[in-house]
Design an enzyme around this catalytic site. Structure first.
Site, short mmCIF file in Angstrom:
data_model
loop_
_atom_site.label_atom_id
_atom_site.label_comp_id
_atom_site.label_asym_id
_atom_site.label_seq_id
_atom_site.Cartn_x
_atom_site.Cartn_y
_atom_site.Cartn_z
N SER A 1 8.12 -14.38 -36.79
CA SER A 1 7.87 -15.31 -35.69
C SER A 1 6.66 -16.19 -36.01
CB SER A 1 7.58 -14.50 -34.42
OG SER A 1 7.00 -15.34 -33.44
N TYR B 1 2.99 -8.17 -29.82
CA TYR B 1 4.24 -8.66 -30.42
C TYR B 1 3.97 -9.29 -31.79
CZ TYR B 1 8.16 -11.85 -31.29
OH TYR B 1 9.19 -12.54 -31.88
N LYS C 1 5.05 -8.20 -35.88
CA LYS C 1 5.67 -9.07 -36.90
C LYS C 1 4.80 -9.13 -38.15
CE LYS C 1 9.33 -10.36 -34.54
NZ LYS C 1 10.66 -9.85 -34.90
N1 LIG Z 1 14.27 -16.55 -29.76
C1 LIG Z 1 13.04 -16.87 -30.12
O1 LIG Z 1 12.42 -17.76 -29.51
C2 LIG Z 1 12.38 -16.18 -31.30
C3 LIG Z 1 11.21 -16.76 -31.84
C4 LIG Z 1 10.59 -16.12 -32.91
C5 LIG Z 1 11.10 -14.94 -33.42
N2 LIG Z 1 12.22 -14.40 -32.87
C6 LIG Z 1 12.71 -13.12 -33.43
O2 LIG Z 1 14.05 -13.29 -33.84
C7 LIG Z 1 14.78 -12.09 -33.59
C8 LIG Z 1 16.02 -12.43 -32.78
O3 LIG Z 1 15.62 -13.10 -31.61
P1 LIG Z 1 16.66 -13.44 -30.45
O4 LIG Z 1 16.09 -14.55 -29.66
O5 LIG Z 1 18.02 -13.52 -31.00
O6 LIG Z 1 16.49 -12.10 -29.60
P2 LIG Z 1 17.58 -11.31 -28.74
O7 LIG Z 1 16.82 -10.39 -27.85
O8 LIG Z 1 18.55 -12.25 -28.13
O9 LIG Z 1 18.33 -10.48 -29.88
C9 LIG Z 1 17.84 -9.27 -30.39
C10 LIG Z 1 18.97 -8.26 -30.34
O10 LIG Z 1 18.51 -7.04 -30.87
C11 LIG Z 1 18.99 -5.97 -30.07
N3 LIG Z 1 18.07 -4.85 -30.26
C12 LIG Z 1 16.76 -4.76 -29.88
N4 LIG Z 1 16.26 -3.58 -30.25
C13 LIG Z 1 17.26 -2.91 -30.89
C14 LIG Z 1 17.34 -1.63 -31.52
N5 LIG Z 1 16.31 -0.77 -31.54
N6 LIG Z 1 18.52 -1.27 -32.09
C15 LIG Z 1 19.60 -2.11 -32.06
N7 LIG Z 1 19.57 -3.33 -31.48
C16 LIG Z 1 18.40 -3.72 -30.91
C17 LIG Z 1 19.06 -6.53 -28.65
O11 LIG Z 1 20.01 -5.86 -27.84
C18 LIG Z 1 19.48 -7.98 -28.93
O12 LIG Z 1 20.89 -8.11 -28.91
C19 LIG Z 1 13.83 -11.12 -32.86
O13 LIG Z 1 13.34 -10.18 -33.80
C20 LIG Z 1 12.70 -12.02 -32.37
O14 LIG Z 1 11.48 -11.35 -32.32
C21 LIG Z 1 12.88 -15.00 -31.83
#
Ligand SMILES: NC(=O)c1ccc[n+]([C@@H]2O[C@H](COP(=O)([O-])OP(=O)(O)OC[C@H]3O[C@@H](n4cnc5c(N)ncnc54)[C@H](O)[C@@H]3O)[C@@H](O)[C@H]2O)c1
Length: 219
Positions: free
Chosen positions: A124, A148, A152
């Site tokens: 992130s 958080y 990361k």
């Molecule tokens: N969306 C953003 O703005 C953003 C920005 C920076 C980084 N990220 C990172 O990108 C990744 C994906 O983000 P996103 O927006 O798609 O998030 P999201 O929450 O939509 O998707 C994450 C998925 O992981 C699953 N999950 C969480 N913990 C789990 C576990 N222990 N076992 C199995 N499944 C698990 C959740 O059910 C979810 O479906 C994350 O790691 C997030 O930190 C996202």
């Protein structure tokens, strides 16, 4: 080529699943639905006209995760699974360290056991903390200013140590900023469980009168 997507039912994961299937790359999805649901999987199948294996498991469950590797000849893993709310991470730091950091360690150990050494990690932009200079460059100073971001940054350091110990690993780290938007079909998009933590889905829910105000997400 067969790629495991952990957290593949989530926002970024489901769009990646569509792109990979459209390029005829086989996928397997692992998700515990802690922040997603089955609708995303149906939508991926509908958009692409292709099927894939899905396991509803928590990737911290080593035994079940190993079964996924036993049952599928995997070439690479893209990890999206993790908790992603800055605010919630300040309230539940242990949950965040456990799910994000311990989860990736279990995943990497399992990959190592099955000799799968291609890994893409969803980091992130939070790892840049409060930047001194903008626009940011990739080599800007990193600093965690909340739990958080700290999860990361710690995983990034673990990945560097892992590569230094064994450079047969191929590791890619993506530092997303604020991805917004949805697939043109309208079938997949950002659909978090409960009150959204990212800005865009929050605004959309207020605009569509599914929730009432915007004050409560920032304390
Ligand atoms: N969306 C953003 O703005 C953003 C920005 C920076 C980084 N990220 C990172 O990108 C990744 C994906 O983000 P996103 O927006 O798609 O998030 P999201 O929450 O939509 O998707 C994450 C998925 O992981 C699953 N999950 C969480 N913990 C789990 C576990 N222990 N076992 C199995 N499944 C698990 C959740 O059910 C979810 O479906 C994350 O790691 C997030 O930190 C996202």
């Amino acid at each position: 080529m067969k790629v495991l997507l952990t957290g593949g039912a989530g926002y970024i994961g489901s769009h990646t699943a569509v792109e990979l299937l459209n390029k005829n790359i086989d996928i397997v999805i692992v998700d515990d639905f802690s922040n997603s649901n089955e609708k995303a999987l149906d939508a991926i199948r509908k958009i692409t006209g292709k099927d894939f294996k899905f396991y509803q498991i928590n990737y911290l469950d080593r035994e079940k995760l190993e079964k996924v590797f036993e049952e599928n000849k995997l070439d690479a893993v893209i990890n999206f699974a993790g908790f992603k709310s800055v605010r919630e991470s300040t309230e539940k730091p242990l949950d965040y360290y456990y799910n994000n950091v311990s989860g990736v360690i279990v995943l990497l150990q399992t990959m190592q056991k099955f000799n799968v050494k291609k890994f893409v990690f969803s980091s992130s932009a939070t790892v840049y903390g409060d930047p001194e200079i903008v626009p940011l460059t990739e080599d800007a100073k990193t600093e965690a200013i909340n739990p958080y971001g700290s999860t990361k940054l710690q995983i990034e350091r673990i990945l560097k140590d892992l590569y230094d110990s064994d450079n047969s690993w191929d590791i890619c780290i993506l530092r997303y900023f604020n991805p917004v938007g949805a697939h043109e079909s309208g079938l997949i998009g950002e659909e978090p469980q409960g009150i959204p933590n990212n800005l865009m889905p929050y605004i959309v829910r207020v605009a569509s009168r599914r929730i009432r105000g915007i004050i409560s997400i920032w304390k």
